[in-house]
Design a protein around this motif. Structure first.
Motif, PDB file in Angstrom:
ATOM      1  N   LYS A   1      45.610  34.154  25.339  1.00  0.00           N
ATOM      2  CA  LYS A   1      46.899  34.814  25.069  1.00  0.00           C
ATOM      3  C   LYS A   1      46.697  36.306  24.799  1.00  0.00           C
ATOM      4  CE  LYS A   1      48.982  30.643  23.194  1.00  0.00           C
ATOM      5  NZ  LYS A   1      49.444  29.962  21.983  1.00  0.00           N
ATOM      6  N   HIS A   2      45.616  36.658  24.111  1.00  0.00           N
ATOM      7  CA  HIS A   2      45.304  38.068  23.861  1.00  0.00           C
ATOM      8  C   HIS A   2      44.990  38.785  25.184  1.00  0.00           C
ATOM      9  CE1 HIS A   2      45.385  37.829  19.514  1.00  0.00           C
ATOM     10  NE2 HIS A   2      44.593  36.767  19.557  1.00  0.00           N
ATOM     11  N   ALA A   3      44.283  38.102  26.075  1.00  0.00           N
ATOM     12  CA  ALA A   3      43.998  38.682  27.388  1.00  0.00           C
ATOM     13  C   ALA A   3      45.294  38.893  28.170  1.00  0.00           C
ATOM     14  CB  ALA A   3      43.036  37.784  28.174  1.00  0.00           C
ATOM     15  N   ASP A   4      46.217  37.927  28.091  1.00  0.00           N
ATOM     16  CA  ASP A   4      47.519  38.077  28.750  1.00  0.00           C
ATOM     17  C   ASP A   4      48.253  39.309  28.229  1.00  0.00           C
ATOM     18  OD1 ASP A   4      47.184  35.757  30.271  1.00  0.00           O
ATOM     19  OD2 ASP A   4      48.405  34.514  28.930  1.00  0.00           O
TER      20      ASP A   4
ATOM     21  N   ASP B   1      51.326  44.555  36.356  1.00  0.00           N
ATOM     22  CA  ASP B   1      50.794  44.581  37.721  1.00  0.00           C
ATOM     23  C   ASP B   1      49.926  43.358  38.010  1.00  0.00           C
ATOM     24  OD1 ASP B   1      51.650  47.307  38.690  1.00  0.00           O
ATOM     25  OD2 ASP B   1      50.563  47.870  36.866  1.00  0.00           O
ATOM     26  N   TYR B   2      49.526  42.645  36.956  1.00  0.00           N
ATOM     27  CA  TYR B   2      48.619  41.501  37.078  1.00  0.00           C
ATOM     28  C   TYR B   2      49.345  40.198  36.787  1.00  0.00           C
ATOM     29  CZ  TYR B   2      44.851  44.958  36.734  1.00  0.00           C
ATOM     30  OH  TYR B   2      44.017  46.028  36.946  1.00  0.00           O
ATOM     31  N   THR B   3      48.859  39.145  37.407  1.00  0.00           N
ATOM     32  CA  THR B   3      49.285  37.792  37.081  1.00  0.00           C
ATOM     33  C   THR B   3      48.038  36.922  36.977  1.00  0.00           C
ATOM     34  OG1 THR B   3      50.799  36.000  37.690  1.00  0.00           O
ATOM     35  CG2 THR B   3      49.598  37.054  39.490  1.00  0.00           C
ATOM     36  N   ARG B   4      48.072  35.946  36.082  1.00  0.00           N
ATOM     37  CA  ARG B   4      46.901  35.081  35.873  1.00  0.00           C
ATOM     38  C   ARG B   4      47.043  33.824  36.720  1.00  0.00           C
ATOM     39  NH1 ARG B   4      46.220  31.163  31.752  1.00  0.00           N
ATOM     40  NH2 ARG B   4      47.821  32.146  30.474  1.00  0.00           N
TER      41      ARG B   4
ATOM     42  N   TYR C   1      42.799  37.373  36.693  1.00  0.00           N
ATOM     43  CA  TYR C   1      43.986  38.210  36.866  1.00  0.00           C
ATOM     44  C   TYR C   1      43.926  38.874  38.236  1.00  0.00           C
ATOM     45  CZ  TYR C   1      44.719  37.463  31.934  1.00  0.00           C
ATOM     46  OH  TYR C   1      44.941  36.867  30.709  1.00  0.00           O
ATOM     47  N   ILE C   2      44.996  38.671  39.016  1.00  0.00           N
ATOM     48  CA  ILE C   2      45.091  39.246  40.358  1.00  0.00           C
ATOM     49  C   ILE C   2      46.366  40.083  40.435  1.00  0.00           C
ATOM     50  CG2 ILE C   2      43.827  37.313  41.355  1.00  0.00           C
ATOM     51  CD1 ILE C   2      46.547  36.356  42.530  1.00  0.00           C
TER      52      ILE C   2
END
Length: 110
Positions: free
Chosen positions: A81-84, A90-93, A107-108
């Motif tokens: 969640k912290h990484a999110d 611009d990124y999605t996991r 993340y792309i």
């Protein structure tokens, strides 16, 4: 535990300390069918943590010859969640499979 692949700033010690409160340990991994591009970051907190305003971003190419090397980290659900929160819009996991057969999050480009 979750597995998170980093090919960019999440490998930096300062970003790890700012984002997770600790240094992560991981193993080298290779992701196929993706290529690296760059994206301009405008989020001041992300720039302050990483020290740069241009970050790497992955785009799916579908070409097996396109590979990205990085590190696969084992983290908690809370740390994910912290990484999110660290990654900008611009990124999605997404969950992917690596050359080794292991699976994990990455993340792309959104």
């Amino acid at each position: 535990m979750e597995k998170l692949f980093s090919y960019g700033t999440l490998q930096l010690e300062k970003v790890q300390l700012d984002t997770f409160g600790r240094r992560l340990t991981g193993t080298k991994e290779v992701l196929t069918n993706y290529r690296i591009e760059t994206v301009k970051i405008t989020d001041e907190a992300v720039i302050a943590s990483s020290g740069i305003d241009e970050h790497l971003i992955l785009k799916h190419s579908g070409q097996a010859s396109d590979t990205v090397e990085g590190t696969l980290y084992e983290i908690t659900e809370e740390e994910l969640k912290h990484a999110d929160a660290y990654e900008v819009d611009d990124y999605t996991r997404v969950k992917v499979s690596f050359r080794s057969g292991k699976e994990g999050w990455v993340y792309i480009g959104a």
